[in-house]
Design a protein around this motif. Sequence first.
Motif, PDB file in Angstrom:
ATOM      1  N   THR A   1      12.466 -70.746   0.088  1.00  0.00           N
ATOM      2  CA  THR A   1      12.399 -69.520   0.874  1.00  0.00           C
ATOM      3  C   THR A   1      13.822 -68.969   0.929  1.00  0.00           C
ATOM      4  O   THR A   1      14.756 -69.590   0.408  1.00  0.00           O
ATOM      5  N   GLU A   2      13.993 -67.846   1.581  1.00  0.00           N
ATOM      6  CA  GLU A   2      15.345 -67.287   1.697  1.00  0.00           C
ATOM      7  C   GLU A   2      16.263 -68.208   2.482  1.00  0.00           C
ATOM      8  O   GLU A   2      17.455 -68.276   2.214  1.00  0.00           O
ATOM      9  N   GLU A   3      15.708 -68.918   3.460  1.00  0.00           N
ATOM     10  CA  GLU A   3      16.522 -69.772   4.323  1.00  0.00           C
ATOM     11  C   GLU A   3      16.727 -71.186   3.799  1.00  0.00           C
ATOM     12  O   GLU A   3      17.772 -71.784   4.024  1.00  0.00           O
ATOM     13  N   LYS A   4      15.689 -71.756   3.145  1.00  0.00           N
ATOM     14  CA  LYS A   4      15.778 -73.175   2.788  1.00  0.00           C
ATOM     15  C   LYS A   4      14.764 -73.557   1.722  1.00  0.00           C
ATOM     16  O   LYS A   4      13.874 -72.776   1.388  1.00  0.00           O
ATOM     17  N   ASP A   5      14.918 -74.776   1.232  1.00  0.00           N
ATOM     18  CA  ASP A   5      13.932 -75.381   0.341  1.00  0.00           C
ATOM     19  C   ASP A   5      12.994 -76.222   1.203  1.00  0.00           C
ATOM     20  O   ASP A   5      13.452 -76.930   2.108  1.00  0.00           O
ATOM     21  N   ILE A   6      11.715 -76.152   0.907  1.00  0.00           N
ATOM     22  CA  ILE A   6      10.727 -76.928   1.656  1.00  0.00           C
ATOM     23  C   ILE A   6      10.082 -77.931   0.705  1.00  0.00           C
ATOM     24  O   ILE A   6       9.390 -77.552  -0.248  1.00  0.00           O
ATOM     25  N   THR A   7      10.346 -79.204   0.955  1.00  0.00           N
ATOM     26  CA  THR A   7       9.786 -80.285   0.143  1.00  0.00           C
ATOM     27  C   THR A   7       8.346 -80.525   0.568  1.00  0.00           C
ATOM     28  O   THR A   7       8.070 -80.668   1.757  1.00  0.00           O
ATOM     29  N   PHE A   8       7.429 -80.579  -0.401  1.00  0.00           N
ATOM     30  CA  PHE A   8       6.033 -80.836  -0.038  1.00  0.00           C
ATOM     31  C   PHE A   8       5.417 -82.010  -0.783  1.00  0.00           C
ATOM     32  O   PHE A   8       4.258 -82.370  -0.540  1.00  0.00           O
ATOM     33  N   TRP A   9       6.176 -82.644  -1.678  1.00  0.00           N
ATOM     34  CA  TRP A   9       5.621 -83.781  -2.411  1.00  0.00           C
ATOM     35  C   TRP A   9       6.747 -84.618  -2.990  1.00  0.00           C
ATOM     36  O   TRP A   9       7.784 -84.089  -3.398  1.00  0.00           O
ATOM     37  N   PHE A  10       6.545 -85.935  -2.996  1.00  0.00           N
ATOM     38  CA  PHE A  10       7.430 -86.874  -3.682  1.00  0.00           C
ATOM     39  C   PHE A  10       6.602 -87.637  -4.704  1.00  0.00           C
ATOM     40  O   PHE A  10       5.451 -87.982  -4.444  1.00  0.00           O
ATOM     41  N   GLY A  11       7.184 -87.906  -5.852  1.00  0.00           N
ATOM     42  CA  GLY A  11       6.538 -88.743  -6.853  1.00  0.00           C
ATOM     43  C   GLY A  11       7.474 -89.862  -7.261  1.00  0.00           C
ATOM     44  O   GLY A  11       8.688 -89.660  -7.329  1.00  0.00           O
ATOM     45  N   ASN A  12       6.909 -91.026  -7.501  1.00  0.00           N
ATOM     46  CA  ASN A  12       7.720 -92.151  -7.975  1.00  0.00           C
ATOM     47  C   ASN A  12       6.994 -92.866  -9.106  1.00  0.00           C
ATOM     48  O   ASN A  12       6.021 -92.356  -9.642  1.00  0.00           O
ATOM     49  N   GLU A  13       7.486 -94.015  -9.469  1.00  0.00           N
ATOM     50  CA  GLU A  13       7.016 -94.735 -10.645  1.00  0.00           C
ATOM     51  C   GLU A  13       5.484 -94.761 -10.731  1.00  0.00           C
ATOM     52  O   GLU A  13       4.812 -95.086  -9.766  1.00  0.00           O
ATOM     53  N   GLY A  14       5.007 -94.400 -11.927  1.00  0.00           N
ATOM     54  CA  GLY A  14       3.576 -94.444 -12.208  1.00  0.00           C
ATOM     55  C   GLY A  14       2.831 -93.155 -11.939  1.00  0.00           C
ATOM     56  O   GLY A  14       1.678 -93.013 -12.328  1.00  0.00           O
ATOM     57  N   GLU A  15       3.480 -92.210 -11.288  1.00  0.00           N
ATOM     58  CA  GLU A  15       2.768 -90.990 -10.904  1.00  0.00           C
ATOM     59  C   GLU A  15       2.951 -89.864 -11.919  1.00  0.00           C
ATOM     60  O   GLU A  15       3.992 -89.756 -12.559  1.00  0.00           O
ATOM     61  N   PRO A  16       1.921 -89.011 -12.016  1.00  0.00           N
ATOM     62  CA  PRO A  16       2.059 -87.834 -12.869  1.00  0.00           C
ATOM     63  C   PRO A  16       2.867 -86.749 -12.176  1.00  0.00           C
ATOM     64  O   PRO A  16       2.904 -86.669 -10.953  1.00  0.00           O
ATOM     65  N   VAL A  17       3.516 -85.929 -12.967  1.00  0.00           N
ATOM     66  CA  VAL A  17       4.230 -84.756 -12.480  1.00  0.00           C
ATOM     67  C   VAL A  17       3.665 -83.587 -13.271  1.00  0.00           C
ATOM     68  O   VAL A  17       3.817 -83.521 -14.493  1.00  0.00           O
ATOM     69  N   VAL A  18       3.017 -82.675 -12.567  1.00  0.00           N
ATOM     70  CA  VAL A  18       2.311 -81.590 -13.247  1.00  0.00           C
ATOM     71  C   VAL A  18       2.319 -80.345 -12.375  1.00  0.00           C
ATOM     72  O   VAL A  18       2.231 -80.441 -11.154  1.00  0.00           O
ATOM     73  N   SER A  19       2.463 -79.217 -13.004  1.00  0.00           N
ATOM     74  CA  SER A  19       2.222 -77.938 -12.346  1.00  0.00           C
ATOM     75  C   SER A  19       0.765 -77.610 -12.636  1.00  0.00           C
ATOM     76  O   SER A  19       0.421 -77.227 -13.754  1.00  0.00           O
ATOM     77  N   MET A  20      -0.103 -77.781 -11.650  1.00  0.00           N
ATOM     78  CA  MET A  20      -1.526 -77.592 -11.882  1.00  0.00           C
ATOM     79  C   MET A  20      -1.846 -76.156 -12.288  1.00  0.00           C
ATOM     80  O   MET A  20      -2.751 -75.921 -13.083  1.00  0.00           O
ATOM     81  N   LYS A  21      -1.109 -75.206 -11.764  1.00  0.00           N
ATOM     82  CA  LYS A  21      -1.356 -73.801 -12.127  1.00  0.00           C
ATOM     83  C   LYS A  21      -1.068 -73.584 -13.621  1.00  0.00           C
ATOM     84  O   LYS A  21      -1.807 -72.902 -14.310  1.00  0.00           O
ATOM     85  N   SER A  22      -0.008 -74.193 -14.112  1.00  0.00           N
ATOM     86  CA  SER A  22       0.302 -74.110 -15.548  1.00  0.00           C
ATOM     87  C   SER A  22      -0.725 -74.892 -16.364  1.00  0.00           C
ATOM     88  O   SER A  22      -1.207 -74.419 -17.398  1.00  0.00           O
ATOM     89  N   TYR A  23      -1.071 -76.078 -15.899  1.00  0.00           N
ATOM     90  CA  TYR A  23      -1.997 -76.958 -16.614  1.00  0.00           C
ATOM     91  C   TYR A  23      -3.394 -76.345 -16.724  1.00  0.00           C
ATOM     92  O   TYR A  23      -3.981 -76.305 -17.799  1.00  0.00           O
ATOM     93  N   VAL A  24      -3.916 -75.845 -15.604  1.00  0.00           N
ATOM     94  CA  VAL A  24      -5.290 -75.354 -15.576  1.00  0.00           C
ATOM     95  C   VAL A  24      -5.400 -73.919 -16.076  1.00  0.00           C
ATOM     96  O   VAL A  24      -6.267 -73.597 -16.881  1.00  0.00           O
ATOM     97  N   GLU A  25      -4.500 -73.051 -15.596  1.00  0.00           N
ATOM     98  CA  GLU A  25      -4.632 -71.618 -15.878  1.00  0.00           C
ATOM     99  C   GLU A  25      -3.640 -71.079 -16.898  1.00  0.00           C
ATOM    100  O   GLU A  25      -3.701 -69.912 -17.255  1.00  0.00           O
ATOM    101  N   ASN A  26      -2.692 -71.904 -17.320  1.00  0.00           N
ATOM    102  CA  ASN A  26      -1.616 -71.460 -18.201  1.00  0.00           C
ATOM    103  C   ASN A  26      -0.840 -70.281 -17.586  1.00  0.00           C
ATOM    104  O   ASN A  26      -0.459 -69.341 -18.265  1.00  0.00           O
ATOM    105  N   ASN A  27      -0.650 -70.372 -16.272  1.00  0.00           N
ATOM    106  CA  ASN A  27       0.105 -69.371 -15.518  1.00  0.00           C
ATOM    107  C   ASN A  27       1.336 -70.023 -14.907  1.00  0.00           C
ATOM    108  O   ASN A  27       1.371 -71.250 -14.721  1.00  0.00           O
ATOM    109  N   PRO A  28       2.333 -69.213 -14.550  1.00  0.00           N
ATOM    110  CA  PRO A  28       3.531 -69.777 -13.923  1.00  0.00           C
ATOM    111  C   PRO A  28       3.198 -70.521 -12.627  1.00  0.00           C
ATOM    112  O   PRO A  28       2.361 -70.060 -11.836  1.00  0.00           O
ATOM    113  N   GLY A  29       3.842 -71.651 -12.437  1.00  0.00           N
ATOM    114  CA  GLY A  29       3.651 -72.438 -11.223  1.00  0.00           C
ATOM    115  C   GLY A  29       4.498 -71.908 -10.088  1.00  0.00           C
ATOM    116  O   GLY A  29       5.347 -71.037 -10.269  1.00  0.00           O
ATOM    117  N   TYR A  30       4.282 -72.451  -8.912  1.00  0.00           N
ATOM    118  CA  TYR A  30       5.007 -72.015  -7.722  1.00  0.00           C
ATOM    119  C   TYR A  30       6.035 -73.042  -7.263  1.00  0.00           C
ATOM    120  O   TYR A  30       6.808 -72.789  -6.363  1.00  0.00           O
TER     121      TYR A  30
END
Length: 188
Positions: free
Chosen positions: A60-89
């Motif tokens: 945001t204009e004021e700060k970054d807002i963390t909403f997810w952490f991933g660690n060993e074994g987890e996938p990292v994916v932008s679902m909007k890009s993966y499913v719709e081939n659109n830019p992620g957020y």
Amino acid sequence: MNINKILDNIYPLPENSRANLEKHITEVSHPKNFCLMEADKIVPYIYFIKKGIVRAYASTEEKDITFWFGNEGEPVVSMKSYVENNPGYENIELLENCELYKLETENLKKLFNEDIHIANWGRKFAERELVKTEELIISRQFKTALDRYKDLMRDKPDLLKRVQLGHIASYLGITQVSLSRIRAEIKF
């Protein structure tokens, strides 16, 4: 964590199918603070964390807002890009030096058409990501910061030792001062 275990945790594949999928997976390494995915861009890859921790955040204009952490074994994916081939957020930042497995989405989608086992694996992958998102939304809406912190302690205790408190506070939707109070309360 090795790729076989990561793939099997999503959905076990017959040996032929797994070998065919693995032909399209490469290993990459990036340093701490590297931006793996950027908001407003299409990301044509899925990653799986071999070693390290990442965070997803929105700015945001004021700060970054963390909403997810991933660690060993987890996938990292932008679902909007993966499913719709659109830019992620989301932005994905590496919080440690990371070793990752990289899979091009286009190759995976071709494999879905060629191998029913890989197609089923892809369905299970998407279903798991949907459930994780649903759990995150419900947690944010109905649980207190204390309860969310306790969930984090239970589900990902290693994060509390490896991630800056500022990112954890952001994830919980509170200030670092409030996080310190919660941590002090739990110690008693």
